[in-house]
Design a protein around this motif. Sequence first.
Motif, short mmCIF file in Angstrom:
data_model
loop_
_atom_site.label_atom_id
_atom_site.label_comp_id
_atom_site.label_asym_id
_atom_site.label_seq_id
_atom_site.Cartn_x
_atom_site.Cartn_y
_atom_site.Cartn_z
N LEU A 1 0.84 -1.20 0.00
CA LEU A 1 0.00 0.00 0.00
C LEU A 1 0.87 1.25 0.00
O LEU A 1 0.64 2.19 -0.76
CB LEU A 1 -0.89 0.02 1.24
N ALA A 2 1.90 1.22 0.84
CA ALA A 2 2.80 2.37 0.91
C ALA A 2 3.48 2.56 -0.43
O ALA A 2 3.63 3.69 -0.90
CB ALA A 2 3.83 2.15 2.01
N GLN B 1 2.33 1.95 -3.35
CA GLN B 1 1.43 2.63 -4.28
C GLN B 1 1.28 4.10 -3.92
O GLN B 1 1.28 4.96 -4.79
CB GLN B 1 0.06 1.96 -4.26
N THR B 2 1.18 4.36 -2.61
CA THR B 2 1.05 5.76 -2.18
C THR B 2 2.22 6.58 -2.68
O THR B 2 2.05 7.62 -3.30
CB THR B 2 1.01 5.82 -0.64
N ILE C 1 2.38 7.18 -6.46
CA ILE C 1 1.49 8.22 -6.96
C ILE C 1 2.05 9.60 -6.63
O ILE C 1 2.07 10.49 -7.48
CB ILE C 1 0.08 8.02 -6.36
#
Lengths: 246, 420, 651
Positions: C620-621, C623-624, C627
Amino acid sequence: MSNLLEVSGVSVSFDGFKAINNLTFQIGSTEMRAVIGPNGAGKTTFMDILTGKTKPDEGHVYWGDKPVSLLSMSESQIARAGVGRKFQRPTVFEDQSVQENLMLALKNNRGPLAVLRFHPSRRDHEQVAKLADEIGLAKVMSRKAGELSHGQKQWLEIGMLLAQDPRLLLVDEPAAGMTPAEREHTTEILVEAAKTRAVVVVEHDMEFVRRLNCKVTVLHEGSVLAEGSLDHVTRNEKVIEVYLGR
Amino acid sequence: MVDITSAGAPTRKPFVMRYPSVAIFLAILSLFTICVTVLGEGFGIGVVSTSFIKTLGKTLCLCLAALAMDLVWGYTGILSLGHMAFFGIGGYAIGMWLMYARTEVIVRESLSAAALPPTPQEISDGIATQIFGVVGASEFPPVWALAHSLPLQMAAIVIVPGLLALVFGWLAFRSRVTGVYLSILTQAMTLALSLYLFQNDSGLRGNNGLSGLQNLPGLEAVPQSQISILFFWASALALGLGYLLCAWVVSGKFGSVMRAIRDDESRVRFLGYSVEAYKLFVFSFTAVICGIAGALYYPQAGIINPAEVAPIASIYLAVWVAIGGRGRLYGAVIGAAFVSLLSTWFTGGQAPDVSLGFFTIQWVDWWTILLGLSFVAVTLFAPKGIGGLIDRFTEHRSPERHGADLGPDAGALREKEALE
Amino acid sequence: MLFMIQRALLLLIILMAPTLVSAQSADAPIQLILQSHSEAIVKSSRKTIGPAIDALAQSGLPEAQVVLERWQAKEMWVNKESGLFVFAVKANGGLQTFDVSDNSETGIADKKTFKQLKPNSGIRSMIAAALVQFQLNDPIPENRQTALTAIERDAQPSHLIALRGSLEGEEDPAIRLRKTRLERLLTIRFDEDEAARISAIEGFDGDLSVEVRAALNPLIATEIQVGEVVPEGSIPVEVGSDELTESQAYSFLVENELAPATVSPQAVKETLIANIEGTAVAGIQVATLDDVAARETAYKLLAQQGLADPLVTNAQKAAEIEKHQFFRTYVGASLPVALAAQAALDNIETQVALNRTADLILDALSLGSIYFLAAIGLAITFGVMGVINMAHGEFIMMGAYTGYVVQLFIPDFTISILVAIPSAFLVTFSAGVAMERLVIRWLYHRPLETLLATFGVSIALQQLAKNIFGTQARPLTAPAWLDGSFVINDIVSISYIRIAIFVLALIFLALFLFVMNRTRMGLEVRAVTQNPRMAASMGINPDKINMLTFGFGSGIAGIAGVAIGLYAKVTSEMGSDYIVQSFMTVVVGGVGNIWGTLLGATMVGTLQKGIEWLNPSNTLAAQTYMILFIILFIQFRPRGIIALKGRAAEV
């Protein structure tokens, strides 16, 4: 006469095509100048450079009494410094009334906070009314600009330009789509304006240029081909070749 | 649409009198508030249930967010797909204090029975264990540093969304990202934020989110029926003030610049306005409004989790504004109220199933499809949205735009002859 | 009845016999060994049996193998009287016995005079380990391989000698190679001779395999120790560093009984509670004890009264720590060996890092090709036509579900995939054409409204899929020949399915280039997108071209859906997982340029894998941050990696 604008050695190319090639140009602070040239001579790109829309690859553009470079300024800063531009196609804000359009252009503090607190003074209203009168739109002040005729939009745009009170007026084909009477009126306005400021007119119509009765700069392939009075440049062989030899 | 009298007489009537739509809106809102109060359980006759009053209060907050969206999209032409993220941030900001203070009460109570009076450290450890037990932590992450203080968290409701919008907007507008690119970029920002919040080590309880927000610390004795009315009043007040403020902003020269930016931003630049500064102002201002709306919404909802911040929520916000009619403030309010209440009705299972003989339409499953398709229909056939209906009853008629775009990519009312 | 009596008589005769016949070779060497460990063997306890098994295994006697095997098979018995060991099997109610030294039959005996040895499973596995060395010389190659595998799994010091012994006679070159390698590994682990170990370690220089690292790693194990001076070959450890914080250092001293134990706040609290008298502790009111300093003051008073252990102050702690030296010492092996192992490992680590990078690049490429597949349809509809289609992700989902439905009807996975690809194209092509005709055609040049209208379609399609297929993930199974991985070494490997996706991405790239640059349709598409009016006047029907182009882009999304479905789960929400990344890919690459999309996909894939590598626990990190990085990237190249310039860019 000191120069208001000095362009020296400016070049710009798009994907290898040199739109402007080592162009040099000056204009005084109260001067009328017509710029002519065949299609693709770089007239529009030249104006884009002056107004900050296009950044040149090389060269200098100096502005004002204490010369500052225009190249490091954004479009809005250049406009605030006193360069006004009228586009070929009339671009007015069609969803807003003539009054709002003029008020938007009227010379005032342009900062967001100042605009937020802005309330038009009596002087502002008078000035707008005067301008509307001059461009013949006094009767349609509350109508939306989108409802105006093509010619009226041209006038509105000229009115907005004058409302900005610029030191240099860049006018792109002001007479396109106008009746002879309107052309007459446009000429008057421009000549009048040139008494207090510099005016650069880009025009195809030789008759119109002749009526402006000013110095003419001929552009060709991105650089200055000839400069002088209209009679002088039309006698120039290179100019004749460019215009007729095609 | 606010009407600007053009005669130019600088006589100043009171603001509300000059713009009848504002006066009408405020009157309807006050009437509605009084009705709800009278009908509600808290202070009235109890015809309307507390949970429905909460729904109405939440709807008012959504209307406020929709107002902000209308300002940024309908008036300035920036289709932001990130404003519900600011809404969520506001909710998280108030939620942190609510959760902290409420847990503190509980922890103090349980520790008061101990032989020694508790030290501040013990209290803080107790709160941390209570709050972060679900994500396997027992210490306060740095983001909770201010959670103990209501005024500071209140400030965060305004400052955090505003600052985030300021930084993001500065980056995006400075590099002249416009139109759909900007939409995608804002959507990416929202996605990044929600993915970040989904992590347990974000310090905001991962996908558990913050819960129990309906319990106000210090007001344990007040029944929920009264608290719901208090929040309803606060929401109505915020919406009223927000409407007044937004109407004031769009009515003057500032509104004129906003609409000019929407229709032809490069022309505005050549008039000497710094388009980026205006966009940044509107973007951040509306982000702050959304933050406040969120801070009022989530105590009524009771729970906030990262799914609330997901990009889809921001797109729904745009949907409401479009259905209500963008470019007019009351349109945004009508759209948000209409669609969100309808949505509650359908998804709440209250709508009767439709039997087609061979197949039964259950609205819980089919409502989203109906919404999606009706949204396509509105875009295609009624670009003015519900607000367009109101034009039919008023004398004021904006020029027929033939569905022409309200975005900056293609100027409004483009001149056909000039294009030839 | 009569029969029974006969049997009994016979038995009696037989029973008499063995005592006579058993010219037991009581002095055979194997029997002597067994006898010398007799007690342990009969007791049959895992704790004490070790020496007995070792003695047998290391006896060098060929019959030891048989003894161990039959012992393991519970076929060894012991004579209760003489204590001699025999092999025996039950037969006709009696016991058929055999000699342990040569396995010769020694007749039938009474069961009661013998006791069966029943080794438990623990002992049996110890015997099995001992047996390995015999199997190393087994004439059947498979058995030798099995033995080697057994050693690899659970090596014993004894195996080293056995392995060395079996090297000479090994004729199979492959097995010989394997044995040699294993012998080297065991030398590192078990050899007593340091020089031999070091030379073995050096022999593995640059070897990437997991077992080498597994053999070397224990040798460089270190431990923090404490003393007056730092011994030779140990590394001093700074107290207060990340390696050893002050509190760790002090508790280490306490553990080693070099310093008095600290009193924890909890202990302070408990002591105070224990000493409450009325409303006060040591004369201080309980109600005032609501912070740490007050509690410590009260505790000190108690300590002065001798009611509690003295509090260790921070100054005392610091002084204690100051008195001692902390250092790291190699505990896995002697210093020269540890240093050699460290050097070899360092070298290997460099190699490993290089190979990891290669593996990471492969991973990034395969992720990039997935993004490319997801984005290529967008590169057509958004990049070429300028139509923003938020339902693109749902077209990917439709493709994947088409694949799933096809597999419901065609059980053969190879054929079903071959059918699914064109069907997915057809389904999404039709959906794309329908959407273009019904929605998008009315909204050309109004991108924001297109965005919202297609978003409406997107949520409707997503919910529709949810209503039809439910919320749980549906399988899309790859054919068996796509299972498994292409393994280059222990670090670098890539699954065939990812290779297939990579190849598919390349095929799509080629297809796109071919269609756009080499076909009539491509020419017309470019003409229509550049100047629809002019194209129309030249006899091209822009409506038709727009419709077909949009259909083509959507169809490719459908095929991408099948590919992505093979690799990830098929759910109604899978489209929305890819839509933002796909747009990012197109925007980062530069709109309107397929090479830009390719670069964009590679960059996005590399970035995501790179960030995941930096922070492996948290996708998740990754992807964060990816972006956020892209948002920043767009700051510097707003028009993407490959940007159109000049007037063309302003269209």
